[in-house]
Design a protein around this motif. Structure first.
Motif: not given
Length: 817
Positions: A40-42, A188-189, A148-150, A268-269
């Motif tokens: 997950d994000l974070g 971060s994404g 989704q990406v910070i 993907f991350m």
């Protein structure tokens, strides 16, 4: 990787191959074993090996929630402040397939989704491919891949600088994991989906062909790659979600109906990493290296971006301190490590922080290079060092980041390959209807028009200028196309050969002397199919964006553009009586057109995936179509009604052929079989299982008694079309057979192969009479002219070869006489 001679791990191959697509770091094992393991994000993670990642804790979730599910969290842990934290959700992946640039797709399969009412999807996604390198990777997913990406880079950099030491204390002091600082990743994404399958290979596979078969089920996508016989190396695949249940102490696959799948499969991350410059006791030193072997202003290294940690080993005989080299920790492919090394080597920063998105922004208008270290050094991105000694590269993260397709993705994203959620299809449809398709080039004459002002020229000067312009086009054309030959046809009067290419052009050749008659832009981008009318007066071609263009052969002018299909048209043919045209498309429809007025007569619907072929019966009364939904359909041409649906194949149906009396039809499939059916009833008569790979060619003999098939297994088989008994096997090609055809008199067989050769065979005993080694790449097409005079072939090398058959059969003819 363990060393220069060690074999790469397959998940590392996968990451190296797909990272340049600019979607983020490719995740080989993205299925969470529990809710707490979801990427997950974070999330702060580290790699466990085997392409798996362990989530240590999450920096965006409440402390109370983390304490309940984690073994421990950092001391004085505080989540990243989320006030005004910018999180973008843009650029969904609506493609069912992504692949590395080392793979060239030759025939695309079904798009995922063509759905049953319960939401399952049974169509497959198969394709043939050619490798340009010794490694490659493929990802198949159930669209969409939600991103989704910070985007608040400075917020992440500040947070990592402040909290990183507590992270390292947790993993090494409390967990005793002994991790290096560059082994922690901050996510971060993410791009997530509900179902996926991945495959990668490496070894001696450059310039080889293979095929991919993808079996799609309600909760699993099964992916398998069929490699050419001469390929060697390693191949592995993976898939998700992988749900398991415990049953009597044994772990088994769940057979119970599954609830709706969650989009929790990370494919993907995007990630950040941090690395501190070593102090004097731990400053990197390469043992035995002279100054010329270290990078300028470098703290040391082994040249591959992996720091070698050195520690004091005690005083030497002369009283000075010696350093003992500690072997580097074995790590896989990590492009951000290379970026961090660049920052530390080219600045006074004490801390380097960077992300994969920084790398994409550095190469915003270019492909990510294979040699990333040299590529970044050549770009010399500016480094900003803040008051805390933190160095980051100065880039615009809005540029060069996934969201716009890369070149490789655009090749896969052919019209028809995209599948949006049902609720989005209407909106997408309305948008596509407003897209204006530019008209095709008016013909070869348009190419002869230059920018020069011809006013005031004499008639002789105008003629000379025209000749010069013609030579600019025709002389290069003599060497063939600038791309692969994707289609080849001979006119019924045997006068011309027409070739189409992925360089978007068509060349018309004179079979008498192999000269170029004309070359022009097709107006359809890649020329997927080309066919002469029965009277040899017209030429039709099909390609991208649903376009079909009819040309006048002698002059080269456009007669008509057929509009109706909404996606790539892979096949277009004339009826034997010349009154109809038929086409099949990625839009899953078949169209029948009036060959005189060029008006659409019928739009035939029923296929659940792309249509790869259409073929008329010899009497022009029936039309067969088939493709990636594993079925073949027979239609009544006069009424447009479905006569029969032929089901039984377990793979893509590549082609079909009617017998001379239009009473039977044979179908060839990716499942390695040929099936013969009764046209009147649709019943299966004969099943031929002679091949060990996909069958791409099938044809009846002139009397219909025997049937020929050619396969990726490199063989051609001739069987009795009634009993199914194999009567002749033609063996000799060293790779896949892509084309095969009987001569008009039935005495010979020609075949073209991925071994770059064309072979001429004696139909009577199967002996090879001639092997033509004139091509420098795979032979894609091989055809006889109707009068039996010429034998022509086209290849991925862009060349078209036209041979006078009698020049190679003089001895054979004398023997027969």
């Amino acid at each position: 990787m363990g060393g220069p001679d060690s074999e790469p791990a397959i998940w590392e191959v996968y990451a190296r191959q797909l990272f340049p697509l600019k979607h983020g770091f490719p995740v080989w094992n993205g299925h969470p074993e529990s809710d707490g393991d979801e990427l997950d994000l974070g999330s702060v993670i580290y790699t466990q090996g085997g392409g798996k990642y362990l989530t240590l804790f999450n920096c965006m979730k409440p402390v109370e929630e983390e304490e309940k599910i984690r073994r421990g969290i950092p001391e004085d842990h505080k989540p990243i402040p989320q006030t005004n934290l910018l999180i973008d959700k843009y650029g969904e992946i609506n493609l069912p397939r992504l692949h590395s640039s080392s793979i060239i797709v030759r025939g695309a399969g079904a798009e995922l989704g063509g759905g049953s009412p319960d939401g399952t999807f049974g169509a497959g996604l198969g394709f043939k491919y050619t490798t340009k390198a010794s490694a490659g990777a493929v990802l198949v997913l159930r669209p969409p891949g939600r991103r989704q990406v910070i985007s608040s880079k400075r917020r992440i950099v500040t947070y990592m600088r402040e909290r990183f030491d507590s992270w390292m204390s947790l993993v090494n002091d409390r967990f005793e994991m002994d991790l290096a600082q560059d082994e922690l990743w901050f996510i971060s994404g993410t791009i997530k989906t509900t179902q996926w399958a991945a495959a990668a290979f490496y070894g001696e596979s450059s310039n080889k062909e293979g095929s991919v078969d993808c079996q799609v089920g309600p909760f699993k996508i099964g992916l398998s790659m069929n490699l050419a016989a001469e390929q060697s190396g390693q191949y592995e695949s993976n898939w998700g979600p992988q749900r398991w249940i415990e049953e009597e102490g044994a772990v088994v696959s769940s057979s119970e109906p599954l609830p709706p799948l969650k989009p929790n499969q990370c494919i993907f991350m995007n990630y950040y990493k941090m690395k501190k410059r070593f102090l004097w006791k731990s400053r990197p030193i390469a043992a035995g290296a002279g100054p010329h072997q270290l990078p300028p202003s470098s703290p040391g290294g082994d040249g591959d971006g992996t720091a070698r940690l050195s520690v004091p080993s005690g005083p030497s005989d002369d009283g000075s301190s010696e350093f003992e080299e500690v072997p580097p920790r074995v790590q896989g492919y990590d492009p951000v490590d290379i970026l961090l090394e660049y920052i530390l080597e080219h600045s006074e920063a004490e801390i380097a922080i960077g992300s994969d998105r920084d790398i994409y922004a550095i190469f915003k208008d270019e492909d990510v290079p294979d040699d990333l270290k040299a590529g970044i050094a050549a770009k010399q991105p500016q480094i900003d060092v803040d008051e805390d000694g933190v160095g980051t590269v100065v880039v615009d993260l809005e540029l060069g980041v996934a969201g716009a397709p890369s070149a490789t993705e655009a090749e896969v994203a052919q019209p028809g390959a995209e599948l949006a959620p049902a609720e989005d299809q209407e909106a997408q449809g309305s948008s596509s209807q407003q897209t204006e398709i530019p008209p095709p080039t008016a013909g070869p004459s348009a190419l002869l028009e230059g920018d020069d002002d011809d006013d005031g020229l004499t008639e002789e000067e105008e003629a000379r200028l025209k000749d010069e312009r013609q030579l600019r086009i025709w002389l290069p054309a003599m060497n063939g196309h600038g791309g692969s030959v994707t289609s080849l046809a001979v006119s019924p009067d045997s006068k011309y050969i027409a070739s189409g290419s992925d360089d978007t052009t068509i060349i018309l050749w004179d079979t008498e002397d192999s000269s170029v008659v004309r070359k022009w832009e097709s107006g359809v981008d890649i020329v997927w199919h080309i066919a002469f009318s029965p009277d040899s007066q017209r030429l039709v071609c099909s390609g991208s964006e649903g376009r079909i263009v009819v040309w006048e052969v002698e002059v080269g002018d456009v007669i008509e553009v057929l509009e109706g299909h909404t996606d790539t048209v892979h096949t277009v043919v004339w009826s034997p009586d010349g009154t109809r045209l038929a086409s099949g498309s990625d839009d899953m429809t078949v169209r029948i057109w009036d060959a005189e007025t060029y008006q659409e007569i019928y739009k035939l619907e029923g296929h659940n995936a792309m249509v790869t072929f259409v073929v008329f019966s010899p009497d022009s009364k029936l039309l067969a179509s088939g493709g990636a939904d594993y079925n073949c359909r027979i239609w009544d041409v006069e009424t447009g009604t479905l006569k029969h649906e032929l089901t039984g194949h377990k793979g893509m149906v590549w082609t079909a052929a009617f017998d001379p009396e239009s009473r039977r039809i044979a179908t060839a499939s990716d499942d390695g079989s040929v099936r013969i059916w009764r046209v009147e009833t649709g019943e299966e008569l004969v099943l031929l299982s002679e091949h060990h790979g996909p069958v791409w060619v099938v044809a009846f003999t002139e009397d219909g008694k025997e049937i020929m098939s050619a396969s990726s297994d490199g063989t051609i088989k001739i069987c009795d079309s009634f009993s199914g008994e194999c009567v002749l096997a033609l063996e000799g090609h060293d790779s896949m057979v892509n084309a095969a055809e009987f001569s008009p008199d039935g005495k010979y067989i020609v075949s073209g192969s991925s071994d770059n050769t064309v072979r001429l065979w004696d139909r009577r005993d199967g002996s090879c009479l001639v092997t033509f080694n004139e091509h420098n790449d795979k032979v894609t097409h091989a055809i006889f002219s109707p009068d039996g005079r010429t034998l022509s072939s086209g290849s991925d090398d862009g060349k078209v070869k036209i041979r006078i058959l009698s020049e190679f059969l003089q001895g054979e003819g004398d023997a027969e006489q």
